[in-house]
Design an enzyme around this catalytic site. Structure first.
Site, PDB file in Angstrom:
ATOM      1  N   GLY A  71       7.110 -14.032   2.181  1.00 26.33           N
ATOM      2  CA  GLY A  71       7.237 -12.756   2.862  1.00 26.33           C
ATOM      3  C   GLY A  71       6.948 -12.834   4.350  1.00 26.33           C
ATOM      4  O   GLY A  71       7.592 -12.161   5.160  1.00 26.33           O
ATOM      5  N   THR A  72       5.974 -13.644   4.738  1.00 25.36           N
ATOM      6  CA  THR A  72       5.635 -13.762   6.161  1.00 25.36           C
ATOM      7  C   THR A  72       6.810 -14.297   6.960  1.00 25.36           C
ATOM      8  O   THR A  72       7.155 -13.756   8.023  1.00 25.36           O
ATOM      9  CB  THR A  72       4.400 -14.663   6.338  1.00 25.36           C
ATOM     10  OG1 THR A  72       3.254 -14.000   5.796  1.00 25.36           O
ATOM     11  CG2 THR A  72       4.152 -14.970   7.813  1.00 25.36           C
ATOM     12  N   ASN A 147       0.291  -2.820   1.027  1.00 23.85           N
ATOM     13  CA  ASN A 147      -0.347  -3.816   0.184  1.00 23.85           C
ATOM     14  C   ASN A 147      -1.769  -3.454  -0.217  1.00 23.85           C
ATOM     15  O   ASN A 147      -2.284  -3.951  -1.217  1.00 23.85           O
ATOM     16  CB  ASN A 147      -0.346  -5.182   0.892  1.00 23.85           C
ATOM     17  CG  ASN A 147      -0.817  -5.092   2.335  1.00 23.85           C
ATOM     18  OD1 ASN A 147      -0.274  -4.325   3.124  1.00 23.85           O
ATOM     19  ND2 ASN A 147      -1.815  -5.869   2.685  1.00 23.85           N
ATOM     20  N   GLN A 175       5.478  -5.665  -1.509  1.00 23.70           N
ATOM     21  CA  GLN A 175       4.668  -5.046  -2.562  1.00 23.70           C
ATOM     22  C   GLN A 175       5.431  -4.000  -3.365  1.00 23.70           C
ATOM     23  O   GLN A 175       4.866  -3.410  -4.295  1.00 23.70           O
ATOM     24  CB  GLN A 175       3.416  -4.404  -1.956  1.00 23.70           C
ATOM     25  CG  GLN A 175       2.458  -5.392  -1.331  1.00 23.70           C
ATOM     26  CD  GLN A 175       1.738  -6.265  -2.352  1.00 23.70           C
ATOM     27  OE1 GLN A 175       1.834  -6.058  -3.551  1.00 23.70           O
ATOM     28  NE2 GLN A 175       1.001  -7.258  -1.868  1.00 23.70           N
ATOM     29  N   SER A 195       8.682 -11.372  -1.481  1.00 21.62           N
ATOM     30  CA  SER A 195       7.932 -12.613  -1.652  1.00 21.62           C
ATOM     31  C   SER A 195       7.838 -12.945  -3.130  1.00 21.62           C
ATOM     32  O   SER A 195       7.561 -12.068  -3.951  1.00 21.62           O
ATOM     33  CB  SER A 195       6.526 -12.463  -1.063  1.00 21.62           C
ATOM     34  OG  SER A 195       5.780 -13.647  -1.237  1.00 21.62           O
ATOM     35  N   HIS A 197       5.624 -14.793  -4.914  1.00 20.97           N
ATOM     36  CA  HIS A 197       4.356 -14.814  -5.635  1.00 20.97           C
ATOM     37  C   HIS A 197       3.765 -13.432  -5.868  1.00 20.97           C
ATOM     38  O   HIS A 197       2.719 -13.310  -6.499  1.00 20.97           O
ATOM     39  CB  HIS A 197       3.350 -15.749  -4.947  1.00 20.97           C
ATOM     40  CG  HIS A 197       2.723 -15.209  -3.707  1.00 20.97           C
ATOM     41  ND1 HIS A 197       1.394 -14.858  -3.633  1.00 20.97           N
ATOM     42  CD2 HIS A 197       3.228 -14.997  -2.471  1.00 20.97           C
ATOM     43  CE1 HIS A 197       1.105 -14.442  -2.409  1.00 20.97           C
ATOM     44  NE2 HIS A 197       2.209 -14.522  -1.689  1.00 20.97           N
ATOM     45  N   CYS A 322      -4.980 -12.215   2.943  1.00 16.15           N
ATOM     46  CA  CYS A 322      -4.909 -12.976   4.193  1.00 16.15           C
ATOM     47  C   CYS A 322      -5.978 -12.528   5.178  1.00 16.15           C
ATOM     48  O   CYS A 322      -6.221 -13.198   6.179  1.00 16.15           O
ATOM     49  CB  CYS A 322      -3.523 -12.818   4.825  1.00 16.15           C
ATOM     50  SG  CYS A 322      -3.080 -11.121   5.165  1.00 16.15           S
TER      51      CYS A 322
END
Length: 388
Positions: A71-72, A147, A175, A195, A197, A322
């Site tokens: 995602g980042t 998130n 999310q 993302s 995961h 994070c």
């Protein structure tokens, strides 16, 4: 010790079906997907099948899906890839740092950035988006689901505003994907990040939807992978896992599994509030994804509660993984006008596909006990009790 995991917004376990789909691509099916021989063509077919599955989850064309490392990277690719120096970006104060820090970088190279506030429910007001527009507004980036609170933003309204203004609209759906229906056409976005995961695929893989015809400047330079939008040999096992997870997520939404998860989340939330005084839900009055609740427990320290629950076998968090260990309280909760002590006293509970009713029972038996013990040690709680 019996352990339950209620921190699925940080990461999710890889589903067994996802792992089995990935397994061949760690061994026999090892080819480079860019090779034209037998080995390469087998893995290329697997990559394209996964692209079809991700596109089906998002309501897009397969050719509009760009695989990334997560995602980042997807957020950074959308923001850096669509904006030039001298242009204007609108974002919100509750975005993931992948968006906020990417926008700060744009400011350093000559772009202009407006960061919009949110209300006490953690919602962006579309009227604020409209008021922030400038003649040089190039991009609006507002997340689909937060998130930390799980609050869903009015992305369809924002998409319409962007269309009227002739600006691009990017939404971070990391999310939201797999938890609620995501349809890029209905949202009206030009770019959308997900993302792996967060939807029970492995860490290290994600995707960016980019509407057909939108010029996207790459972050990486090298080969002509991903139609020259993302150079680098494809992570075939990860991409296959993301594709399988996307397929399973779409099937689960069709079955109505989101309603079952919402019912479990609500039982956890209501059960805690019924047993614990001086507690409240952050973002309770706003629409939320079905797996997330963020509860404030006044007079305690959230990090202490995370540790105390972990010692008893329950994994939760104080916010974004994070930002774990950060000295400052959550920027999301502060943006909602919570006091710093209230933000530090907030705990995020997030459910996953593996969560069962017995996990909720265990948490409901344990959380009030831990809160009571921590409050006994809190001078603020003792002072409040004496004053009342």
């Amino acid at each position: 010790m019996h352990r339950i995991y209620l921190d699925n917004n940080a990461t999710t376990p890889v589903l067994s079906e996802v792992f089995e789909a990935m397994r061949p691509y760690f061994g026999d099916e090892f080819g480079n997907a860019s090779s034209i021989h037998h080995h390469g063509q087998h893995t290329r077919a697997a990559v394209e099948d996964a692209r079809d599955s991700v596109a089906a989850l998002l309501g897009s064309r397969a050719s509009e899906v760009v695989f990334t490392s997560g995602g980042t990277e997807a957020d950074n690719l959308a923001i850096a890839g669509l904006v030039d120096p001298g242009e204007h970006v609108i974002t919100s104060s509750i975005e993931h740092h992948a968006v906020l820090l990417a926008c700060k970088h744009l400011e350093k190279i000559g772009a202009e950035v407006t960061v919009l506030p949110v209300d006490g429910r953690s919602l962006v007001d579309p009227a604020d988006v409209r008021c922030a527009l400038r003649p040089n507004t190039r991009l609006i980036s507002v997340m689909m689901a937060n998130n930390e609170t799980g609050v869903l933003q009015p992305v369809e309204e924002i998409g319409k505003i962007a269309a009227e203004a002739g600006a691009y609209f990017h939404t971070d759906a990391v999310q939201a994907a797999g938890k609620v229906k995501v349809d890029v056409k209905q949202i009206g976005c030009h770019a959308l990040s997900i993302s792996g995961h967060k939807i029970h695929a492995p860490q290290g893989v994600g995707a960016l939807y980019v509407r057909q015809g939108i010029p996207l400047r790459p972050l990486f330079y090298g080969g002509r992978h991903e139609r020259s939008r993302r150079a680098g040999t494809e992570n075939v096992p990860g991409i296959v896992g993301l594709g399988k997870a996307a397929q399973l997520a779409k099937e689960a939404l069709h079955r109505g599994d989101d309603k079952k998860m919402s019912a479990m989340r609500d039982r956890l939330q209501q059960g805690i509030l019924a047993q614990v005084e001086d507690a409240g839900v952050n973002g309770d009055d706003a629409p939320r994804v079905p797996n997330t609740t963020n509860i404030r427990f006044d007079y305690i320290d959230g990090e202490a509660m995370v540790i105390a629950l972990d010692l008893k076998g329950v994994a939760v968090s104080t916010g974004a993984a994070c930002s774990s260990g950060a000295i400052e309280p959550s920027h999301v909760l502060l943006a909602m006008d919570l006091r710093p002590d209230q933000a530090r006293a907030s705990i995020r509970f997030s459910l996953g596909k593996q969560t069962v009713a017995e996990d909720i029972d265990y948490a409901l038996a344990l959380v009030p006990e831990v809160v009571a013990r921590l409050r006994e040690l809190s001078p603020l709680y003792r002072k409040a009790a004496l004053s009342s």
